[in-house]
Structures are given as C-alpha cells and as structure tokens.
Write a protein that holds these residues in place. Structure first.
Motif, PDB file in Angstrom:
ATOM      1  N   GLY A  99       0.798  -1.220   0.000  1.00 20.93           N
ATOM      2  CA  GLY A  99       0.000   0.000   0.000  1.00 20.93           C
ATOM      3  C   GLY A  99       0.834   1.274   0.000  1.00 20.93           C
ATOM      4  N   GLU A 100       2.117   1.148  -0.313  1.00 20.62           N
ATOM      5  CA  GLU A 100       2.995   2.314  -0.338  1.00 20.62           C
ATOM      6  C   GLU A 100       2.759   3.173  -1.579  1.00 20.62           C
ATOM      7  N   LEU A 101       2.235   2.567  -2.629  1.00 21.24           N
ATOM      8  CA  LEU A 101       1.905   3.268  -3.866  1.00 21.24           C
ATOM      9  C   LEU A 101       0.496   2.862  -4.282  1.00 21.24           C
ATOM     10  N   PRO A 102      -0.298   3.817  -4.729  1.00 21.82           N
ATOM     11  CA  PRO A 102      -1.614   3.447  -5.264  1.00 21.82           C
ATOM     12  C   PRO A 102      -1.448   2.887  -6.670  1.00 21.82           C
ATOM     13  N   PHE A 103      -2.433   2.160  -7.123  1.00 19.67           N
ATOM     14  CA  PHE A 103      -2.394   1.669  -8.497  1.00 19.67           C
ATOM     15  C   PHE A 103      -3.793   1.542  -9.043  1.00 19.67           C
ATOM     16  N   VAL A 104      -3.877   1.485 -10.348  1.00 20.83           N
ATOM     17  CA  VAL A 104      -5.139   1.204 -11.027  1.00 20.83           C
ATOM     18  C   VAL A 104      -4.866   0.055 -11.981  1.00 20.83           C
ATOM     19  N   GLU A 105      -5.906  -0.690 -12.272  1.00 23.13           N
ATOM     20  CA  GLU A 105      -5.779  -1.771 -13.244  1.00 23.13           C
ATOM     21  C   GLU A 105      -6.580  -1.372 -14.469  1.00 23.13           C
ATOM     22  N   ILE A 106      -5.898  -1.300 -15.604  1.00 24.82           N
ATOM     23  CA  ILE A 106      -6.533  -0.900 -16.853  1.00 24.82           C
ATOM     24  C   ILE A 106      -6.342  -2.016 -17.864  1.00 24.82           C
ATOM     25  N   ARG A 107      -7.459  -2.604 -18.283  1.00 20.24           N
ATOM     26  CA  ARG A 107      -7.420  -3.721 -19.232  1.00 20.24           C
ATOM     27  C   ARG A 107      -6.476  -4.833 -18.788  1.00 20.24           C
ATOM     28  N   GLY A 108      -6.509  -5.139 -17.510  1.00 17.91           N
ATOM     29  CA  GLY A 108      -5.709  -6.226 -16.971  1.00 17.91           C
ATOM     30  C   GLY A 108      -4.263  -5.877 -16.678  1.00 17.91           C
ATOM     31  N   ARG A 109      -3.889  -4.629 -16.882  1.00 13.59           N
ATOM     32  CA  ARG A 109      -2.508  -4.197 -16.624  1.00 13.59           C
ATOM     33  C   ARG A 109      -2.481  -3.244 -15.442  1.00 13.59           C
ATOM     34  N   ILE A 110      -1.484  -3.407 -14.600  1.00 14.91           N
ATOM     35  CA  ILE A 110      -1.346  -2.557 -13.420  1.00 14.91           C
ATOM     36  C   ILE A 110      -0.587  -1.300 -13.809  1.00 14.91           C
ATOM     37  N   ARG A 111      -1.151  -0.149 -13.440  1.00 15.49           N
ATOM     38  CA  ARG A 111      -0.544   1.149 -13.728  1.00 15.49           C
ATOM     39  C   ARG A 111      -0.469   1.945 -12.436  1.00 15.49           C
ATOM     40  N   VAL A 112       0.570   2.753 -12.293  1.00 18.33           N
ATOM     41  CA  VAL A 112       0.730   3.612 -11.120  1.00 18.33           C
ATOM     42  C   VAL A 112       0.461   5.042 -11.573  1.00 18.33           C
ATOM     43  N   PRO A 113      -0.502   5.721 -10.946  1.00 14.21           N
ATOM     44  CA  PRO A 113      -0.837   7.087 -11.355  1.00 14.21           C
ATOM     45  C   PRO A 113       0.367   8.024 -11.288  1.00 14.21           C
ATOM     46  N   ARG A 114       0.488   8.872 -12.313  1.00 16.12           N
ATOM     47  CA  ARG A 114       1.590   9.830 -12.406  1.00 16.12           C
ATOM     48  C   ARG A 114       1.624  10.750 -11.179  1.00 16.12           C
ATOM     49  N   SER A 115       0.465  11.148 -10.681  1.00 17.11           N
ATOM     50  CA  SER A 115       0.426  12.054  -9.525  1.00 17.11           C
ATOM     51  C   SER A 115       1.077  11.419  -8.295  1.00 17.11           C
ATOM     52  N   ALA A 116       0.889  10.117  -8.119  1.00 19.16           N
ATOM     53  CA  ALA A 116       1.500   9.424  -6.972  1.00 19.16           C
ATOM     54  C   ALA A 116       3.012   9.341  -7.138  1.00 19.16           C
ATOM     55  N   VAL A 117       3.465   9.095  -8.367  1.00 13.12           N
ATOM     56  CA  VAL A 117       4.904   8.998  -8.640  1.00 13.12           C
ATOM     57  C   VAL A 117       5.561  10.364  -8.453  1.00 13.12           C
ATOM     58  N   ASP A 118       4.921  11.408  -9.003  1.00 12.02           N
ATOM     59  CA  ASP A 118       5.476  12.751  -8.885  1.00 12.02           C
ATOM     60  C   ASP A 118       5.581  13.198  -7.432  1.00 12.02           C
ATOM     61  N   SER A 119       4.553  12.926  -6.637  1.00 10.64           N
ATOM     62  CA  SER A 119       4.606  13.339  -5.230  1.00 10.64           C
ATOM     63  C   SER A 119       5.665  12.548  -4.470  1.00 10.64           C
ATOM     64  N   ARG A 120       5.845  11.273  -4.810  1.00  8.94           N
ATOM     65  CA  ARG A 120       6.885  10.476  -4.158  1.00  8.94           C
ATOM     66  C   ARG A 120       8.273  10.939  -4.588  1.00  8.94           C
ATOM     67  N   ASP A 121       8.427  11.285  -5.874  1.00  6.29           N
ATOM     68  CA  ASP A 121       9.707  11.821  -6.357  1.00  6.29           C
ATOM     69  C   ASP A 121      10.081  13.078  -5.585  1.00  6.29           C
ATOM     70  N   HIS A 122       9.122  13.966  -5.365  1.00  5.76           N
ATOM     71  CA  HIS A 122       9.399  15.228  -4.677  1.00  5.76           C
ATOM     72  C   HIS A 122       9.717  15.002  -3.190  1.00  5.76           C
ATOM     73  N   SER A 123       9.092  13.998  -2.597  1.00  8.13           N
ATOM     74  CA  SER A 123       9.344  13.757  -1.171  1.00  8.13           C
ATOM     75  C   SER A 123      10.703  13.125  -0.935  1.00  8.13           C
ATOM     76  N   VAL A 124      11.265  12.472  -1.945  1.00  8.03           N
ATOM     77  CA  VAL A 124      12.566  11.821  -1.809  1.00  8.03           C
ATOM     78  C   VAL A 124      13.690  12.847  -1.904  1.00  8.03           C
ATOM     79  N   ARG A 125      13.464  13.890  -2.681  1.00  7.87           N
ATOM     80  CA  ARG A 125      14.502  14.913  -2.885  1.00  7.87           C
ATOM     81  C   ARG A 125      14.820  15.694  -1.668  1.00  7.87           C
TER      82      ARG A 125
END
Length: 69
Positions: free
Chosen positions: A43-69
């Motif tokens: 549960g550290e990253l949210p995800f969505v499943e689109i047509r059977g494929r797991i995708r991680v929302p860009r907003s979650a990645v961007d916010s995590r990128d900024h928190s690491v810096r």
C-alpha cells in the motif's frame, strides 16, 4: 507472488496516459519490478488496473519523487 486483487486508493482518472507501467517505474527508480510490486502490495503506492494491466498514477509517482529529494 500472489496477484493483487484490490487497488489502493487511486489518484487521478485512471487514464493510461496519466500513469506509468511497472517496467517504466522500475527503470525510472532503478529498482526491480518485483520491488515495485511489493510496494504496491504494502500500500505504499496506489495503483489502477486498466485492461488487466497494473498502472501507477503519475500524480502518486510525482509526489513520491518530490518527497525523496
């Protein structure tokens, strides 16, 4: 590894162009796809499943990128 059945809280619309694949994200963060999947399972990253494929929302990645810096 057991499949993930229930997505975490999602951010964004689930638009595939507004999200990253596990492979892209693993390369971006220089980790393995397995590590990304474990982050999703914990549960550290949210995800969505689109047509059977797991995708991680860009907003979650961007916010995590900024928190690491």
């Amino acid at each position: 590894m057991a499949p993930m059945k229930i997505p975490a809280h999602t951010h964004g619309s689930g638009d595939p162009f507004d999200s990253y694949s596990l492979t892209h994200l693993a390369r971006r963060w220089q980790v393995t796809r397995r590590r990304i999947r474990k982050m999703l399972q914990r549960g550290e990253l949210p995800f969505v499943e689109i047509r059977g494929r797991i995708r991680v929302p860009r907003s979650a990645v961007d916010s995590r990128d900024h928190s690491v810096r």
